[in-house]
Write a protein that holds these residues in place. Structure first.
Motif, short mmCIF file in Angstrom:
data_model
loop_
_atom_site.label_atom_id
_atom_site.label_comp_id
_atom_site.label_asym_id
_atom_site.label_seq_id
_atom_site.Cartn_x
_atom_site.Cartn_y
_atom_site.Cartn_z
N THR A 72 -6.16 0.63 8.52
CA THR A 72 -7.41 0.49 7.78
C THR A 72 -8.15 1.81 7.89
O THR A 72 -7.69 2.74 8.57
N GLU A 73 -9.31 1.92 7.28
CA GLU A 73 -10.00 3.21 7.24
C GLU A 73 -10.53 3.67 8.59
O GLU A 73 -10.88 4.83 8.75
N GLY A 101 0.80 -1.22 0.00
CA GLY A 101 0.00 0.00 0.00
C GLY A 101 0.83 1.26 0.00
O GLY A 101 2.01 1.28 -0.39
N ASN A 102 0.23 2.34 0.46
CA ASN A 102 0.80 3.68 0.43
C ASN A 102 1.73 3.87 1.63
O ASN A 102 1.31 4.37 2.68
N SER A 105 -0.84 -0.52 4.41
CA SER A 105 -1.76 0.61 4.30
C SER A 105 -2.90 0.24 3.37
O SER A 105 -2.66 -0.20 2.24
N SER A 106 -4.12 0.41 3.84
CA SER A 106 -5.27 0.14 2.98
C SER A 106 -5.59 1.34 2.09
O SER A 106 -6.13 1.18 1.00
N LYS A 107 -5.24 2.56 2.58
CA LYS A 107 -5.59 3.76 1.82
C LYS A 107 -4.67 4.93 2.14
O LYS A 107 -4.01 5.48 1.27
N GLU A 108 -4.62 5.31 3.41
CA GLU A 108 -3.89 6.52 3.80
C GLU A 108 -2.38 6.27 3.79
O GLU A 108 -1.91 5.14 3.91
N THR A 129 -20.17 1.99 2.24
CA THR A 129 -19.25 2.60 3.20
C THR A 129 -20.04 3.45 4.18
O THR A 129 -20.78 4.35 3.76
#
Length: 461
Positions: free
Chosen positions: A315-316, A283-284, A297-300, A359
């Motif tokens: 996770t988020e 991930g990121n 990292s799932s997103k951030e 979501t």
């Protein structure tokens, strides 16, 4: 040969990715298929579809069926009304399978991966030969590092087609686990067992009568759900503790293949490709002077500096940071979250469904907002709610809404109200995604407030 796949666990050691409502068995971990699907594919080389039974919690029944239907036409899934650990689940599955007196059964968790199926089948066949002599056979794996989150088997004297088990050791300290690796006669307990059905039934009745469900087919309803009264008062205990570690007729066969456990972050780290500094990155992620670590990292953006031997998972709605050698303690955190009734122990903000995903954005006393994304050509069930009304606003695409038998076509920025107890369905008949903002309002806001009348995914109540 017959097979029982145990798929009802919550996978606490893989939190925050694995949660009660979306446990590890239903997740894809560096693979195109989920752990459940991978396990089913492995055992399909051992048994016919009609002889493979998957056990799960009733909350996971629909998702489990949907995943298996991608691999076979009519998967057999039995659902437990509550979690009672593996002894009760195995007893129920044995009841469903029945079979001849000398039929052999293989019991497997679904938190492992095996690519070398030929060696796996060879080990199962060896265990089957050993089981013919009325042994319950445990399959063990030669340890490659001192894992403190696994159980260990010490192999004893030789017998025909295997060895006797001298003892089991559950989750040793790092010092003890290190000595086991050096000893060479200790093996990781894979959680895979082979036995005659008759022998295992007799052992459960003898050693764990309070976990035994009675071996009566009356326990199942027409949808293979176990009736509440059969499960309500049985003992909550694992098959290992209840039977395997007490019985005298326990044998051992080595599982000499590329077995990989996916049950903990330590295990994921140990079995993943690493960079030049022995880091596993997904991930990121940005690292500076970090080594021997896993960062996910799932997103951030996740930035880590000056660290060694750590697990960092984003996770988020949650972030986990822990010592890489203490991932077995993550379960304590999850139990604390559950006791505090914190939703991050149960569900993710983003929940995937066969029609797409939703979501959760925000919520409060009597209300909840969501973004619902429906894949092209898919539709939600025709359903109603007893405790909430809803307001839908189309954000993207063209939505088809069926409300009390009337069909409405809504484009971007158009909206519609869904009254309390009204039958309704959100559908996407286009080749583009449909995205709506949903605001729920009512005295009870929960996913179990859904009554389904029609559903293309077989989830009618």
């Amino acid at each position: 040969m017959k097979c029982i796949i145990l798929a009802g666990g919550s996978g606490e050691r893989l939190w925050p990715i694995s949660r009660s409502a979306s446990p590890k068995s239903l997740l894809k971990l560096n693979d195109k298929k989920t752990l459940l699907q991978n396990t089913y594919e492995v055992v399909s080389s051992l048994a016919l579809e009609k002889n493979i039974v998957t056990t799960t919690n009733v909350r996971l029944l629909n998702d489990t069926k949907m995943q298996l239907m991608a691999l076979c036409k009519n998967p057999i899934v039995i659902a437990e009304p509550m979690s009672k650990n593996t002894a009760g689940a195995v007893a129920a599955a044995l009841t469903y399978l029945e079979g001849k007196k000398d039929d052999t059964v293989v019991i497997l968790p679904c938190d492992f991966s095996i690519n070398d199926k030929e060696k796996f089948i060879e080990a199962i066949e060896n265990a089957k030969l050993c089981a013919k002599n009325n042994y319950i056979v445990a399959l063990g794996v030669k340890p490659t590092y001192p894992e403190v989150g696994f159980g260990y088997i010490k192999a004893g004297e030789k017998i025909k087609n295997g060895k006797k088990v001298e003892k089991f050791v559950e989750k040793p300290s790092l010092e003890v686990a290190t000595s086991f690796v050096e000893d060479g006669n200790y093996f990781w307990n894979s959680g895979i067992f082979v036995s005659k059905i008759s022998v295992l039934k007799k052992a459960i009745e003898h050693y764990a009568p309070e976990a035994c469900v009675g071996f009566s087919k009356d326990m199942f309803d027409e949808n293979n759900k176990i009736k509440y009264e059969y499960f309500e008062n049985i003992q909550k205990i694992s098959l290992d503790y209840a039977v395997i570690e007490k019985a005298e007729n326990i044998a051992f066969v080595e599982l000499d293949t590329d077995w990989v456990d996916n049950g903990s972050w330590q295990a994921i780290y140990s079995n993943s490709n690493k960079d030049s500094k022995e880091n596993v990155i997904q991930g990121n992620v940005i690292l500076d002077k970090v080594s021997d670590s896993l960062v996910y990292s799932s997103k951030e953006l996740v930035a880590v500096a000056g660290m060694k031997n750590v697990i960092v998972v984003e996770t988020e709605d949650a972030v986990l940071v822990c010592d890489k050698n203490r991932t077995s303690e993550i379960g304590k955190i999850v139990q604390k979250l559950k006791s505090d009734k914190n939703e991050v122990a149960e569900t993710h903000k983003t929940v995937f469904r066969p029609w797409g995903f939703y979501t959760c954005l925000n919520g409060g006393n009597g209300w909840l907002s969501k973004i619902i994304t429906v894949s092209p050509g898919h539709k939600l069930s025709l359903q109603s709610h007893n405790h909430r009304s809803e307001h839908w606003v189309v954000l993207e695409g063209v939505a088809t809404v069926v409300l009390e038998g009337e069909v409405h076509t809504l484009e971007k920025r158009q909206s519609i109200d869904i009254p309390l107890q009204a039958k309704h369905s959100l559908q996407n008949h286009t080749k583009e995604i449909v995205k709506i903002l949903e605001v729920q309002k009512g005295d009870y806001i929960s996913e179990d407030d859904i009554i389904r009348y029609e559903d293309v995914y077989g989830r009618v109540n």
